[in-house]
Design a protein around this motif. Structure first.
Motif, PDB file in Angstrom:
ATOM      1  N   ALA A  16      40.975  -7.922 -23.786  1.00 36.48           N
ATOM      2  CA  ALA A  16      40.027  -8.162 -22.696  1.00 36.48           C
ATOM      3  C   ALA A  16      39.599  -6.853 -22.030  1.00 36.48           C
ATOM      4  O   ALA A  16      38.465  -6.740 -21.560  1.00 36.48           O
ATOM      5  N   ARG A  17      40.506  -5.873 -22.008  1.00 30.73           N
ATOM      6  CA  ARG A  17      40.215  -4.578 -21.368  1.00 30.73           C
ATOM      7  C   ARG A  17      39.736  -3.539 -22.376  1.00 30.73           C
ATOM      8  O   ARG A  17      39.636  -2.365 -22.043  1.00 30.73           O
ATOM      9  N   ASN A  18      39.475  -3.970 -23.604  1.00 31.46           N
ATOM     10  CA  ASN A  18      39.007  -3.069 -24.667  1.00 31.46           C
ATOM     11  C   ASN A  18      39.968  -1.908 -24.874  1.00 31.46           C
ATOM     12  O   ASN A  18      39.556  -0.775 -25.130  1.00 31.46           O
ATOM     13  N   PHE A  19      41.273  -2.190 -24.738  1.00 24.97           N
ATOM     14  CA  PHE A  19      42.324  -1.212 -24.987  1.00 24.97           C
ATOM     15  C   PHE A  19      42.186   0.035 -24.109  1.00 24.97           C
ATOM     16  O   PHE A  19      42.658   1.112 -24.469  1.00 24.97           O
ATOM     17  N   GLY A  20      41.563  -0.140 -22.944  1.00 21.66           N
ATOM     18  CA  GLY A  20      41.388   0.990 -22.042  1.00 21.66           C
ATOM     19  C   GLY A  20      40.309   1.962 -22.464  1.00 21.66           C
ATOM     20  O   GLY A  20      40.201   3.053 -21.897  1.00 21.66           O
ATOM     21  N   MET A  21      39.501   1.570 -23.450  1.00 21.22           N
ATOM     22  CA  MET A  21      38.402   2.438 -23.909  1.00 21.22           C
ATOM     23  C   MET A  21      37.117   2.037 -23.191  1.00 21.22           C
ATOM     24  O   MET A  21      36.524   1.007 -23.487  1.00 21.22           O
ATOM     25  N   ALA A  22      36.686   2.850 -22.262  1.00 24.30           N
ATOM     26  CA  ALA A  22      35.541   2.511 -21.424  1.00 24.30           C
ATOM     27  C   ALA A  22      34.228   2.702 -22.177  1.00 24.30           C
ATOM     28  O   ALA A  22      34.091   3.608 -23.001  1.00 24.30           O
ATOM     29  N   GLY A  23      33.278   1.841 -21.874  1.00 23.27           N
ATOM     30  CA  GLY A  23      31.915   1.993 -22.358  1.00 23.27           C
ATOM     31  C   GLY A  23      31.060   2.671 -21.312  1.00 23.27           C
ATOM     32  O   GLY A  23      31.536   3.055 -20.230  1.00 23.27           O
ATOM     33  N   PRO A  24      29.769   2.846 -21.603  1.00 18.97           N
ATOM     34  CA  PRO A  24      28.878   3.512 -20.638  1.00 18.97           C
ATOM     35  C   PRO A  24      28.893   2.862 -19.258  1.00 18.97           C
ATOM     36  O   PRO A  24      28.837   3.566 -18.242  1.00 18.97           O
ATOM     37  N   ALA A  25      28.990   1.528 -19.216  1.00 21.23           N
ATOM     38  CA  ALA A  25      29.004   0.852 -17.915  1.00 21.23           C
ATOM     39  C   ALA A  25      30.217   1.263 -17.093  1.00 21.23           C
ATOM     40  O   ALA A  25      30.149   1.345 -15.862  1.00 21.23           O
ATOM     41  N   GLY A  26      31.353   1.517 -17.761  1.00 21.01           N
ATOM     42  CA  GLY A  26      32.539   1.952 -17.034  1.00 21.01           C
ATOM     43  C   GLY A  26      32.370   3.317 -16.413  1.00 21.01           C
ATOM     44  O   GLY A  26      32.741   3.550 -15.253  1.00 21.01           O
ATOM     45  N   TYR A  27      31.785   4.236 -17.166  1.00 21.96           N
ATOM     46  CA  TYR A  27      31.578   5.572 -16.620  1.00 21.96           C
ATOM     47  C   TYR A  27      30.476   5.580 -15.569  1.00 21.96           C
ATOM     48  O   TYR A  27      30.529   6.343 -14.597  1.00 21.96           O
ATOM     49  N   ARG A  28      29.482   4.710 -15.718  1.00 21.53           N
ATOM     50  CA  ARG A  28      28.461   4.602 -14.666  1.00 21.53           C
ATOM     51  C   ARG A  28      29.052   4.002 -13.398  1.00 21.53           C
ATOM     52  O   ARG A  28      28.684   4.397 -12.282  1.00 21.53           O
ATOM     53  N   LYS A  29      29.956   3.045 -13.552  1.00 19.19           N
ATOM     54  CA  LYS A  29      30.639   2.493 -12.384  1.00 19.19           C
ATOM     55  C   LYS A  29      31.449   3.588 -11.692  1.00 19.19           C
ATOM     56  O   LYS A  29      31.465   3.681 -10.456  1.00 19.19           O
ATOM     57  N   ALA A  30      32.138   4.410 -12.478  1.00 18.81           N
ATOM     58  CA  ALA A  30      32.913   5.511 -11.908  1.00 18.81           C
ATOM     59  C   ALA A  30      32.015   6.480 -11.142  1.00 18.81           C
ATOM     60  O   ALA A  30      32.356   6.917 -10.032  1.00 18.81           O
ATOM     61  N   VAL A  31      30.867   6.824 -11.712  1.00 19.86           N
ATOM     62  CA  VAL A  31      29.931   7.728 -11.035  1.00 19.86           C
ATOM     63  C   VAL A  31      29.439   7.111  -9.734  1.00 19.86           C
ATOM     64  O   VAL A  31      29.317   7.808  -8.707  1.00 19.86           O
ATOM     65  N   ARG A  32      29.153   5.829  -9.754  1.00 19.52           N
ATOM     66  CA  ARG A  32      28.707   5.152  -8.524  1.00 19.52           C
ATOM     67  C   ARG A  32      29.754   5.293  -7.426  1.00 19.52           C
ATOM     68  O   ARG A  32      29.431   5.555  -6.263  1.00 19.52           O
ATOM     69  N   MET A  33      31.030   5.148  -7.792  1.00 14.52           N
ATOM     70  CA  MET A  33      32.095   5.273  -6.797  1.00 14.52           C
ATOM     71  C   MET A  33      32.286   6.726  -6.360  1.00 14.52           C
ATOM     72  O   MET A  33      32.609   7.002  -5.202  1.00 14.52           O
ATOM     73  N   MET A  34      32.105   7.664  -7.286  1.00 13.46           N
ATOM     74  CA  MET A  34      32.187   9.084  -6.901  1.00 13.46           C
ATOM     75  C   MET A  34      31.111   9.412  -5.864  1.00 13.46           C
ATOM     76  O   MET A  34      31.369  10.133  -4.886  1.00 13.46           O
ATOM     77  N   ARG A  35      29.919   8.916  -6.089  1.00 15.30           N
ATOM     78  CA  ARG A  35      28.829   9.195  -5.152  1.00 15.30           C
ATOM     79  C   ARG A  35      29.075   8.519  -3.813  1.00 15.30           C
ATOM     80  O   ARG A  35      28.723   9.065  -2.757  1.00 15.30           O
ATOM     81  N   LEU A  36      29.692   7.345  -3.824  1.00 14.36           N
ATOM     82  CA  LEU A  36      30.071   6.699  -2.573  1.00 14.36           C
ATOM     83  C   LEU A  36      31.102   7.563  -1.851  1.00 14.36           C
ATOM     84  O   LEU A  36      31.016   7.751  -0.626  1.00 14.36           O
ATOM     85  N   ALA A  37      32.066   8.092  -2.589  1.00 13.94           N
ATOM     86  CA  ALA A  37      33.070   8.977  -1.987  1.00 13.94           C
ATOM     87  C   ALA A  37      32.410  10.189  -1.342  1.00 13.94           C
ATOM     88  O   ALA A  37      32.789  10.607  -0.241  1.00 13.94           O
ATOM     89  N   ALA A  38      31.417  10.753  -2.020  1.00 15.61           N
ATOM     90  CA  ALA A  38      30.725  11.914  -1.473  1.00 15.61           C
ATOM     91  C   ALA A  38      30.002  11.558  -0.180  1.00 15.61           C
ATOM     92  O   ALA A  38      30.043  12.317   0.797  1.00 15.61           O
ATOM     93  N   ARG A  39      29.334  10.406  -0.161  1.00 19.14           N
ATOM     94  CA  ARG A  39      28.589  10.011   1.047  1.00 19.14           C
ATOM     95  C   ARG A  39      29.520   9.754   2.218  1.00 19.14           C
ATOM     96  O   ARG A  39      29.198  10.095   3.360  1.00 19.14           O
ATOM     97  N   LEU A  40      30.661   9.131   1.963  1.00 16.79           N
ATOM     98  CA  LEU A  40      31.562   8.753   3.044  1.00 16.79           C
ATOM     99  C   LEU A  40      32.612   9.816   3.339  1.00 16.79           C
ATOM    100  O   LEU A  40      33.402   9.664   4.261  1.00 16.79           O
ATOM    101  N   GLY A  41      32.628  10.888   2.548  1.00 15.87           N
ATOM    102  CA  GLY A  41      33.602  11.947   2.772  1.00 15.87           C
ATOM    103  C   GLY A  41      35.018  11.558   2.403  1.00 15.87           C
ATOM    104  O   GLY A  41      35.977  11.992   3.060  1.00 15.87           O
TER     105      GLY A  41
END
Length: 586
Positions: A366-391
């Motif tokens: 179900a977790r694809n053996f921990g192998m992320a696809g593009p959507a996973g890395y885009r989700k990570a980038v979205r959270m990184m940018r949220l971190a940057a905005r909120l400090g």
């Protein structure tokens, strides 16, 4: 004889979905949610405010609704008469109520739409009220919470109604640029221009269970392109699966979830900072790595792959406090191999991003053996940018054999998604700490490891390729994987000596899988120590050091150590009697 007159019938109502008769007072106590089938009935704006805001804390902004009739529009009634009827029927001046409030003690500006008022349609006056609410949030440095319920832009006002999409979106952009949290709560229904603007361009998008949202409603789709729609189309659950919302929340849990998110997001980097390690871990040291001593590389690989080894979801609740998982890349998917969310580390709110495997074959699949696809890395980038905005500092937990190599991943831009992660992390203006908890496989791991501090669990590994892959390519024999593992220098002590890792977090006796809670406590202590150091650095210095860190890897190990200024600084988890510090590089 039982009375069946109007007074008796008013005591009961029938659920629109399951058709069950429900005692009206019971429905009211259950927040207008059917106790039999869970259907969430629509709430009025005043009822919604009463549910979300602390008692007696809501203060209306008191802005008058403008009288707008630009088209002199008449259908069966002139538009002014429709407005007058809506105001009489609802007791509201417009389709939104705006004001300040506290949610769980946390200050916020609320803008709550009411579907009863002309279908919650967005007109010029509605847009102006929401824009003023956003401007008030900016002026008072408060989070903005929008509760949507709308059929779309108001047709009776033509293109002027359409312009409100841009006006409100600009006001939200100002809040995001100022580092103020914006949240939209999607309720049923949210369609058209509202869905295509402020409902979905906030930092966080929460959908109430059963709510529907979309740009075009089902009837419009059927009548324009004659397309058959799948079951559950545009429901909150559908939106979650397709990466469009962060959370789906039952109505009874909505206020508590908002309170938790506000508490995590409002402190930012200006907060009190992380707490000191607890008394149960008075010292923080690195496990044994005596001069010349190196663990067996293949044994480390096998330990790193142990199915019982704790995952990001496990560590989310042992390392951190109050973790709230957030979902979706906002482009069509929610990759299950990446888990993201907000949490606290001591007193410091942080963003958590990590690979997610599983503990059995079903979960691994179900977790694809921990192998992320593009959507996973885009989700990570979205959270990184949220971190940057909120400090907020970022903590990443890395455990992956590598990025997903499938055809679908390539079609969806796997390489570009990883590249965006690398670029985003390299210039993220907040502290970043990466912990390799299991496998650190190639670019799929590095995508979450462009950090100010890189820590490795004692049995973790980190390499450019898997031992099996190296053996097949260079030794022409997959059976030579143990030999390749040793040659790749992929163990934690190897990586510290190479300057790739900064320190080793000791594992409980027998490995992290033997004592997941103990492993989590050791990671927590190491993170608290590292974060306390990083939070003291000005942003410019933080970025300068991060760039220098990766610039120096062309030098050999000796030059790396000399250039970085090696010191005997303890970094890992609590030791047993065989543990002793090793050289750690800053």
């Amino acid at each position: 004889m039982t009375a069946t007159g109007p007074a008796t019938r008013d005591l009961w109502l029938r659920c629109a979905v399951c058709r069950a008769l429900v005692y009206r007072r019971r429905m009211r106590r259950n927040l207008e949610v059917c106790p039999d089938c869970g259907h969430h009935r629509r709430l009025t704006a005043p009822a919604r405010i009463s549910q979300l805001a602390d008692p007696d804390s809501f203060v209306d902004l008191g802005e008058p609704a403008a009288e707008v009739d630009p088209l002199r529009f008449v259908d069966s009634l002139p538009y002014p008469q429709r407005l007058a009827r809506a105001r009489t029927a609802t007791g509201l001046a417009e389709a939104v109520v705006c004001g300040t409030a506290r949610i769980g003690g946390h200050r916020a500006v609320l803008a709550v739409m009411d579907f009863r008022f002309l279908g919650g349609s967005l007109g010029a006056a509605t847009g102006e009220l929401i824009t003023r609410a956003a401007e008030h949030a900016l002026a008072t440095a408060s989070p903005l919470v929008l509760v949507t319920a709308s059929g779309g832009a108001r047709m009776q006002e033509g293109a002027l109604a359409l312009m409100q999409l841009a006006t409100i979106s600009g006001a939200i952009a100002d809040l995001r640029a100022a580092g103020l949290l914006t949240v939209s709560v999607i309720t049923d229904p949210t369609y058209g221009g509202v869905a295509a603007s402020f409902a979905t361009n906030t930092d966080l998008v929460i959908a109430e269970a059963g709510a529907r949202m979309g740009f075009a409603g089902p009837r419009v789709i059927r009548e324009t392109i004659r397309q058959e729609l799948p079951a559950g189309f545009q429901t909150a659950e559908f939106l979650l699966r397709h990466g469009q919302v962060d959370l789906v929340v039952e109505r009874r849990d909505l206020r508590a979830r908002l309170r938790a998110l506000l508490a995590l997001a409002v402190a930012g980097r200006v907060g009190a900072g992380p707490a000191a390690p607890t008394a149960t871990h008075p010292t923080v040291v690195v496990p044994a790595a005596r001069q010349g001593e190196t663990p067996d590389a293949w044994q480390c690989v096998r330990a790193a792959r142990n199915l019982a080894r704790p995952t990001t979801s496990d560590y989310a609740h042992t390392v951190f406090d109050g973790f709230v998982e957030l979902h979706g890349d906002r482009l069509g998917a929610d990759c299950p191999a990446i888990v993201t969310g907000l949490a606290r580390l001591g007193d410091q709110p942080v963003v958590v991003i990590g690979h997610q495997k599983g503990h059995d074959a079903r979960e691994m699949l179900a977790r694809n053996f921990g192998m992320a696809g593009p959507a996973g890395y885009r989700k990570a980038v979205r959270m990184m940018r949220l971190a940057a905005r909120l400090g907020l500092p970022v903590v990443t937990l890395i455990d992956t054999p590598g990025a997903h190599p499938g055809v679908d991943a390539e079609e969806q831009g796997q390489a570009a998604a990883i590249a965006t992660c690398l670029r985003t992390m390299s210039r993220l203006p907040t502290p970043v700490i990466a912990v390799i908890t299991g496998e650190g496989g190639s670019g799929g791991a590095l995508a979450l490891a462009v950090a100010d501090r890189v820590l490795m669990l004692q049995n973790a590994v980190y390499s450019v390729i898997s031992p099996e892959g190296c053996a097949a390519i260079l030794f022409h024999d997959r059976a030579a994987a143990p030999r390749a593992a040793a040659a790749l220098r992929l163990t934690a002590p190897d990586l510290v000596r190479l300057g790739v890792a900064d320190g080793i977090v000791g594992e409980p006796p027998g490995g992290a899988h033997r004592d997941p809670t103990g492993a989590g406590e050791r990671i927590r202590a190491a993170l608290l120590a590292a974060l306390a150091d990083l939070l003291t650095l000005p942003t410019a210095e933080l970025l300068r050091r991060r760039a220098r860190r990766f610039r120096r890897y062309a030098a050999g190990p000796a030059e790396i150590g000399a250039g970085a200024g090696a010191t005997d600084v303890p970094v890992g988890g609590p030791a047993d009697d065989t543990d002793r510090p090793i050289q750690v590089r800053r």
